[in-house]
Design a protein around this motif. Structure first.
Motif, PDB file in Angstrom:
ATOM      1  N   GLY A 271       0.816  -1.216   0.000  1.00  0.00           N
ATOM      2  CA  GLY A 271       0.000   0.000   0.000  1.00  0.00           C
ATOM      3  C   GLY A 271       0.844   1.259   0.000  1.00  0.00           C
ATOM      4  O   GLY A 271       2.054   1.217   0.246  1.00  0.00           O
ATOM      5  N   ASP A 272       0.189   2.362  -0.311  1.00  0.00           N
ATOM      6  CA  ASP A 272       0.902   3.624  -0.469  1.00  0.00           C
ATOM      7  C   ASP A 272       0.961   4.446   0.801  1.00  0.00           C
ATOM      8  O   ASP A 272       1.896   5.205   1.025  1.00  0.00           O
ATOM      9  CB  ASP A 272       0.256   4.456  -1.570  1.00  0.00           C
ATOM     10  N   THR A 273      -0.067   4.315   1.648  1.00  0.00           N
ATOM     11  CA  THR A 273      -0.035   5.110   2.876  1.00  0.00           C
ATOM     12  C   THR A 273       0.536   4.260   4.007  1.00  0.00           C
ATOM     13  O   THR A 273       0.030   3.178   4.316  1.00  0.00           O
ATOM     14  CB  THR A 273      -1.437   5.611   3.251  1.00  0.00           C
ATOM     15  N   LEU A 274       1.602   4.762   4.592  1.00  0.00           N
ATOM     16  CA  LEU A 274       2.293   4.026   5.637  1.00  0.00           C
ATOM     17  C   LEU A 274       2.412   4.892   6.888  1.00  0.00           C
ATOM     18  O   LEU A 274       2.552   6.115   6.800  1.00  0.00           O
ATOM     19  CB  LEU A 274       3.706   3.642   5.174  1.00  0.00           C
ATOM     20  N   LEU A 275       2.347   4.225   8.039  1.00  0.00           N
ATOM     21  CA  LEU A 275       2.530   4.933   9.307  1.00  0.00           C
ATOM     22  C   LEU A 275       3.660   4.281  10.087  1.00  0.00           C
ATOM     23  O   LEU A 275       3.764   3.050  10.142  1.00  0.00           O
ATOM     24  CB  LEU A 275       1.248   4.861  10.154  1.00  0.00           C
ATOM     25  N   LEU A 276       4.486   5.118  10.687  1.00  0.00           N
ATOM     26  CA  LEU A 276       5.513   4.632  11.597  1.00  0.00           C
ATOM     27  C   LEU A 276       4.871   4.603  12.986  1.00  0.00           C
ATOM     28  O   LEU A 276       4.350   5.611  13.455  1.00  0.00           O
ATOM     29  CB  LEU A 276       6.706   5.590  11.573  1.00  0.00           C
ATOM     30  N   ALA A 277       4.894   3.412  13.613  1.00  0.00           N
ATOM     31  CA  ALA A 277       4.345   3.308  14.973  1.00  0.00           C
ATOM     32  C   ALA A 277       5.522   3.307  15.935  1.00  0.00           C
ATOM     33  O   ALA A 277       6.270   2.333  16.003  1.00  0.00           O
ATOM     34  CB  ALA A 277       3.542   2.021  15.118  1.00  0.00           C
ATOM     35  N   VAL A 278       5.702   4.403  16.625  1.00  0.00           N
ATOM     36  CA  VAL A 278       6.890   4.472  17.483  1.00  0.00           C
ATOM     37  C   VAL A 278       6.489   4.597  18.953  1.00  0.00           C
ATOM     38  O   VAL A 278       5.807   5.520  19.363  1.00  0.00           O
ATOM     39  CB  VAL A 278       7.884   5.561  16.993  1.00  0.00           C
ATOM     40  N   GLN A 279       6.880   3.551  19.718  1.00  0.00           N
ATOM     41  CA  GLN A 279       6.590   3.519  21.153  1.00  0.00           C
ATOM     42  C   GLN A 279       7.555   4.467  21.869  1.00  0.00           C
ATOM     43  O   GLN A 279       8.745   4.502  21.543  1.00  0.00           O
ATOM     44  CB  GLN A 279       6.788   2.108  21.721  1.00  0.00           C
ATOM     45  N   THR A 280       7.023   5.180  22.857  1.00  0.00           N
ATOM     46  CA  THR A 280       7.821   6.215  23.512  1.00  0.00           C
ATOM     47  C   THR A 280       9.152   5.715  24.072  1.00  0.00           C
ATOM     48  O   THR A 280      10.140   6.424  24.044  1.00  0.00           O
ATOM     49  CB  THR A 280       7.044   6.871  24.670  1.00  0.00           C
ATOM     50  N   GLU A 281       9.171   4.467  24.579  1.00  0.00           N
ATOM     51  CA  GLU A 281      10.407   4.024  25.247  1.00  0.00           C
ATOM     52  C   GLU A 281      11.414   3.434  24.271  1.00  0.00           C
ATOM     53  O   GLU A 281      12.507   3.058  24.667  1.00  0.00           O
ATOM     54  CB  GLU A 281      10.099   3.052  26.380  1.00  0.00           C
ATOM     55  N   LYS A 282      11.052   3.380  22.978  1.00  0.00           N
ATOM     56  CA  LYS A 282      11.988   2.799  22.013  1.00  0.00           C
ATOM     57  C   LYS A 282      12.923   3.843  21.395  1.00  0.00           C
ATOM     58  O   LYS A 282      13.868   3.507  20.713  1.00  0.00           O
ATOM     59  CB  LYS A 282      11.222   2.032  20.942  1.00  0.00           C
ATOM     60  N   LEU A 283      12.632   5.109  21.650  1.00  0.00           N
ATOM     61  CA  LEU A 283      13.522   6.167  21.177  1.00  0.00           C
ATOM     62  C   LEU A 283      14.598   6.392  22.235  1.00  0.00           C
ATOM     63  O   LEU A 283      14.293   6.594  23.408  1.00  0.00           O
ATOM     64  CB  LEU A 283      12.730   7.455  20.961  1.00  0.00           C
ATOM     65  N   VAL A 284      15.860   6.304  21.785  1.00  0.00           N
ATOM     66  CA  VAL A 284      16.972   6.401  22.736  1.00  0.00           C
ATOM     67  C   VAL A 284      17.737   7.695  22.492  1.00  0.00           C
ATOM     68  O   VAL A 284      18.109   7.997  21.359  1.00  0.00           O
ATOM     69  CB  VAL A 284      17.923   5.189  22.559  1.00  0.00           C
ATOM     70  N   ILE A 285      17.953   8.457  23.532  1.00  0.00           N
ATOM     71  CA  ILE A 285      18.696   9.711  23.385  1.00  0.00           C
ATOM     72  C   ILE A 285      20.161   9.399  23.131  1.00  0.00           C
ATOM     73  O   ILE A 285      20.770   8.581  23.818  1.00  0.00           O
ATOM     74  CB  ILE A 285      18.561  10.586  24.654  1.00  0.00           C
ATOM     75  N   ASP A 286      20.724  10.052  22.092  1.00  0.00           N
ATOM     76  CA  ASP A 286      22.131   9.852  21.750  1.00  0.00           C
ATOM     77  C   ASP A 286      22.932  11.029  22.287  1.00  0.00           C
ATOM     78  O   ASP A 286      22.877  12.124  21.743  1.00  0.00           O
ATOM     79  CB  ASP A 286      22.264   9.741  20.231  1.00  0.00           C
ATOM     80  N   THR A 287      23.677  10.767  23.344  1.00  0.00           N
ATOM     81  CA  THR A 287      24.412  11.866  23.980  1.00  0.00           C
ATOM     82  C   THR A 287      25.649  12.259  23.182  1.00  0.00           C
ATOM     83  O   THR A 287      26.194  13.328  23.352  1.00  0.00           O
ATOM     84  CB  THR A 287      24.838  11.498  25.414  1.00  0.00           C
ATOM     85  N   ALA A 288      26.099  11.353  22.261  1.00  0.00           N
ATOM     86  CA  ALA A 288      27.283  11.671  21.461  1.00  0.00           C
ATOM     87  C   ALA A 288      26.993  12.828  20.509  1.00  0.00           C
ATOM     88  O   ALA A 288      27.910  13.437  19.967  1.00  0.00           O
ATOM     89  CB  ALA A 288      27.732  10.447  20.687  1.00  0.00           C
ATOM     90  N   LEU A 289      25.693  13.128  20.340  1.00  0.00           N
ATOM     91  CA  LEU A 289      25.263  14.233  19.488  1.00  0.00           C
ATOM     92  C   LEU A 289      25.785  14.139  18.056  1.00  0.00           C
ATOM     93  O   LEU A 289      26.139  15.133  17.455  1.00  0.00           O
ATOM     94  CB  LEU A 289      25.663  15.588  20.090  1.00  0.00           C
ATOM     95  N   ASN A 290      25.856  12.895  17.548  1.00  0.00           N
ATOM     96  CA  ASN A 290      26.123  12.727  16.122  1.00  0.00           C
ATOM     97  C   ASN A 290      24.873  13.172  15.409  1.00  0.00           C
ATOM     98  O   ASN A 290      23.816  12.642  15.660  1.00  0.00           O
ATOM     99  CB  ASN A 290      26.349  11.246  15.797  1.00  0.00           C
TER     100      ASN A 290
END
Ligand code: ATP
Ligand code: MG
Length: 358
Positions: A271-290
């Motif tokens: 299909g053409d319409t897609l949604l990203l389902a992102v759970q809040t705890e799966k995003l990890v802060i990258d302190t290296a700031l790349n």
């Protein structure tokens, strides 16, 4: 418990209509002997109807129900060898604890000589040994719920049905009872079908969770599979705390979120319409700031909410898309959260990059 106490259950193309209302729409479900399956879904999705069809209180408009190799579609409730626990306990207030628990033995005309022993065993199972002569009004909510459980299992049914049995209890007691029920299930090895609209409760207790919507079974899977691989946007947003973000296909195994490329370890849906389902705890802060790069989202922190055991961080991507993530409340994790107004890079692992049909 003997082998008789274990039975698989099979629901085949069950439907239930009330005039124009379709309460249950062609549901098929196989439950293994000894399995703990939860029916999870919003109000009106058909959970109680499905449980009623299993218990014999609701006659399906079409389809059939099997326990082991027995077709029980038209068997009356008391001939089904099924223990039932409801939300409001439904204990008899004028009877003692012991009389309440003995009730199914009386109703099934089991030999009276065995009652006392069976009642005391069932009460011991729910850690209320010796409570036989207590009155129901002399018990706390949690104790009443346990009496209801003892009553449901005293005759060693093949199958136990529970309809939101913990919803009347406060949060702390509910969580204790969830763990107790789970233990009890292991000890009894009985097949349990459990109705709840609390996703956390379903994930905590079940071998498999069946998600329902508008009378249909949307997905049935283990808690881990359901959480990690929701089949559609409804399941993804019902389980956990997900943001649903429109994305564009970018080849076989990647999508574009704004101008960030996100690779996924899973096949993309059609299909053409897609949604990203992102759970809040799966995003990890990258302190290296790349900055820029695959699966790295550069965003600006808009708000940090302290919520006790965790913190919720709200942020926006360059194109204004709002995202949010959760961080543990530990000192160390809190150090990593930039102040509101600062720029931040978060990483979404390709394994955690879940794309569902829009
Ligand atoms: N006896 C009935 N007559 C008419 N409609 C009914 C009847 N019982 C249920 N329904 C309808 O069937 C649908 C499913 O109801 P059901 O009780 O199975 O939902 P549920 O998932 O258990 O909801 P809740 O979480 O609120 O208990 C609802 O739309 C409800 O209004
Ligand atoms: Mg219900």
């Amino acid at each position: 418990m003997d082998a008789r106490a274990k039975a698989g259950v099979s629901i085949r193309s069950a439907a239930k209509r009330y005039g124009p209302v379709v309460a249950l729409d062609d549901v098929s479900l196989d439950i293994a002997p000894g399995e703990f399956v939860s029916l999870l879904g919003p109000s009106g999705s058909g959970k109680t109807t499905l449980l009623g069809i299993l218990g014999g209180f609701v006659q399906p408009s079409s389809g059939s129900v099997w326990v082991g190799d027995r077709d029980i579609t038209f068997a009356p409730p008391h001939k089904r060898d099924i223990g039932i626990v409801f939300q409001n306990y439904a204990l008899f207030p004028h009877m003692s604890v012991g009389e309440n628990v003995a009730f199914p033995l009386r109703a099934r005309r089991q030999p009276k000589a065995g009652w006392a022993r069976k009642v005391s065993d069932a009460l011991a199972m729910v850690e209320l040994g010796g409570y036989e002569s207590r009155g129901i009004s002399q018990l706390s909510g949690g104790q009443r719920q346990r009496v209801a459980l003892a009553r449901a299992m005293v005759f060693e049914p093949q199958l136990i049905l529970m309809d939101e049995p913990l919803s009347a209890l406060d949060k702390q007691l509910r969580e204790t009872m969830q763990i107790e029920l789970r233990r009890l299930h292991r000890k009894l090895e009985a097949t349990i079908v459990y109705v709840t609209h609390d996703q956390r409760e379903a994930l905590t207790m079940s071998d498999r969770v069946a998600v329902m919507r508008n009378g249909k079974l949307v997905q049935i899977d283990t808690p881990e599979r359901l959480y990690d691989r929701p089949c559609d946007a409804f399941v993804a947003s019902f389980i956990g705390e997900a943001s649903m973000l429109p994305v564009k296909r970018a080849g076989e195994d990647a999508v574009m979120l704004g101008n960030t490329l996100l690779r996924t370890a899973h096949p993309l849906p059609h299909g053409d319409t897609l949604l990203l389902a992102v759970q809040t705890e799966k995003l990890v802060i990258d302190t290296a700031l790349n900055h820029a790069g695959v699966n790295r989202l550069v965003c600006r922190v808009t708000e940090v909410l302290y919520q006790g055991e965790s913190l919720r961080v709200f942020a926006t991507l360059a194109d204004g898309t709002a995202i949010s993530l959760r961080q543990p409340g530990s000192h160390d994790a809190r150090q990593r959260i930039p102040a509101a107004g600062s720029q931040m890079t978060v990483v979404l692992d390709p394994q955690d990059t879940i794309v569902v049909p829009g």
